[in-house]
Design a protein around this motif. Structure first.
Motif, PDB file in Angstrom:
ATOM      1  N   GLY A 138      20.180  15.733  12.858  1.00  0.00           N
ATOM      2  CA  GLY A 138      21.620  15.863  13.009  1.00  0.00           C
ATOM      3  C   GLY A 138      21.986  16.452  14.363  1.00  0.00           C
ATOM      4  N   ALA A 139      22.805  17.477  14.357  1.00  0.00           N
ATOM      5  CA  ALA A 139      23.293  18.085  15.592  1.00  0.00           C
ATOM      6  C   ALA A 139      22.324  19.101  16.188  1.00  0.00           C
ATOM      7  N   GLY A 140      21.122  19.205  15.644  1.00  0.00           N
ATOM      8  CA  GLY A 140      20.092  20.022  16.281  1.00  0.00           C
ATOM      9  C   GLY A 140      19.931  21.428  15.773  1.00  0.00           C
ATOM     10  N   THR A 141      20.448  21.723  14.593  1.00  0.00           N
ATOM     11  CA  THR A 141      20.412  23.095  14.082  1.00  0.00           C
ATOM     12  C   THR A 141      18.992  23.636  13.968  1.00  0.00           C
ATOM     13  N   THR A 142      18.082  22.855  13.399  1.00  0.00           N
ATOM     14  CA  THR A 142      16.702  23.318  13.247  1.00  0.00           C
ATOM     15  C   THR A 142      16.047  23.546  14.605  1.00  0.00           C
ATOM     16  N   ALA A 143      16.337  22.677  15.573  1.00  0.00           N
ATOM     17  CA  ALA A 143      15.769  22.835  16.911  1.00  0.00           C
ATOM     18  C   ALA A 143      16.265  24.124  17.563  1.00  0.00           C
ATOM     19  N   ILE A 144      17.529  24.422  17.404  1.00  0.00           N
ATOM     20  CA  ILE A 144      18.104  25.647  17.983  1.00  0.00           C
ATOM     21  C   ILE A 144      17.459  26.883  17.369  1.00  0.00           C
ATOM     22  N   ALA A 145      17.344  26.896  16.045  1.00  0.00           N
ATOM     23  CA  ALA A 145      16.731  28.037  15.370  1.00  0.00           C
ATOM     24  C   ALA A 145      15.277  28.197  15.770  1.00  0.00           C
TER      25      ALA A 145
ATOM     26  N   GLU B  66      22.037  18.800  24.312  1.00  0.00           N
ATOM     27  CA  GLU B  66      22.956  19.721  24.987  1.00  0.00           C
ATOM     28  C   GLU B  66      22.906  21.110  24.371  1.00  0.00           C
ATOM     29  N   ARG B  67      22.827  21.186  23.050  1.00  0.00           N
ATOM     30  CA  ARG B  67      22.838  22.484  22.378  1.00  0.00           C
ATOM     31  C   ARG B  67      21.530  23.245  22.620  1.00  0.00           C
ATOM     32  N   VAL B  68      20.404  22.528  22.629  1.00  0.00           N
ATOM     33  CA  VAL B  68      19.123  23.183  22.908  1.00  0.00           C
ATOM     34  C   VAL B  68      19.117  23.724  24.335  1.00  0.00           C
ATOM     35  N   ALA B  69      19.618  22.928  25.278  1.00  0.00           N
ATOM     36  CA  ALA B  69      19.686  23.396  26.666  1.00  0.00           C
ATOM     37  C   ALA B  69      20.567  24.635  26.776  1.00  0.00           C
TER      38      ALA B  69
END
Length: 315
Positions: A242-249, A272-275
């Motif tokens: 999805g929008a990257g929630t697991t990657a961010i965490a 974009e959110r991970v960056a």
């Protein structure tokens, strides 16, 4: 990007979940945490709503691949809700439980995720909870309690004399905090700080983490699973990113991550959110902050005059 290399710190893959999982080395992931589509007609789901049988048949090989790429001491956190057909509710965790058990996995917790807000039903009670199933592949698994402890509800509580002379009168709680329960409450109370439940709001229009994705889960939910079931540099996989929630965490916790999604738009948002989180610039709701409750004198807490008299005993 169409390949996944578990040696990289962050890999965001635009591809079908099943095909991408097939390219990942067996036994390489310590944790899989995800929330698959519920087949309720969201924009990111298939062109038309599947029957329940077709939906389960679609996900069954994906579940099998998740099991294959999971390390022998790994965990799967599978967060899901309900499939509703003509007003009849089918709890999806029931069906997924059977899939994972058939693969020899062991259920450690069935966690209830309760929240205050959502769509209102008219012919049944409004749904206000979902479930997160925590499975392990074997009896050997990672469980880090200290990073996810919550403060003691009664820190001054003492052992009674019934516990024996050596313990009588001494503090009965752990100074590091207590073990959270398997009931994670999403309410307006200060649950995370004061009670043995976890308080995380669902991501709605005014949530700081809201993106174009219509069905995000909060980063704190993924973060707690990652902190509890992995250690730094372990590999975390989310086949429905999805929008990257697991990657961010995962990035926040110092874990490696492979995130997969078939929608190129969502992969773009995730990149974009991970960056941004790596730069320390991503706007995230702080973990553990209670959901704000309106004060009694605020307009949103007042009974509208249009409702007339005798509503809750007030005009």
């Amino acid at each position: 990007m169409t390949s996944a290399d578990e040696k990289l710190d962050v890999q965001l893959v635009h591809d079908d979940a099943l095909q991408a999982l097939k390219r990942i080395k067996s036994g390489s992931a310590k944790l899989i945490v995800t929330s698959p589509p519920y087949n309720i007609g969201k924009e990111y789901e298939r062109d038309k709503k599947m029957s329940l049988e077709d939906y389960l048949a679609w996900l069954k090989p994906i579940v099998k691949q998740c099991h294959r790429v999971l390390a022998d001491d790994g965990s799967i956190c599978w967060q899901t809700g309900n499939y509703v057909d003509k007003g009849v509710v089918h709890p999806l965790d029931f069906y997924f439980y059977e899939m994972f058990i058939d693969l020899g996995m062991q259920l450690r917790n069935r966690i209830i995720w309760r929240f205050n807000f959502g769509l209102h039903a008219t012919k049944r009670f409004s749904g206000r909870y979902e479930t997160l199933l925590w499975f392990t592949k074997s009896n050997e698994y990672q469980f880090n309690l200290d990073p996810v402890r919550v403060p003691q509800l009664y820190p001054g509580k003492k052992h009674s004399s019934a516990k024996g002379e050596q313990r009588a009168g001494k503090p009965s709680g752990n100074p590091k905090g207590k073990n959270p329960s398997d009931y994670w409450e999403f309410s307006a109370s200060n649950a995370f700080l004061d009670d043995p439940v976890w308080d995380i709001p669902n991501v709605k229009s005014n949530h700081p983490e809201k993106t174009i994705h219509p069905c995000q889960f909060p980063h704190e939910l993924a973060e707690r699973c990652i902190l509890a079931f992995t250690k730094p540099e372990d590999l975390v996989i989310d086949p429905f990113l999805g929008a990257g929630t697991t990657a961010i965490a995962s990035v926040k916790a110092g874990r490696r991550v492979i995130g997969i999604d078939k929608d190129e738009r969502y992969i773009g948002v995730a990149v974009e959110r991970v960056a941004a989180v790596k730069r320390g610039e991503l706007n995230l709701r702080p973990s553990g902050r209670a959901v704000r409750a309106p004060k009694a004198n605020e307009s949103v807490a007042q009974v509208p005059s249009e409702w007339g008299e005798d509503v809750n005993g007030e005009a």
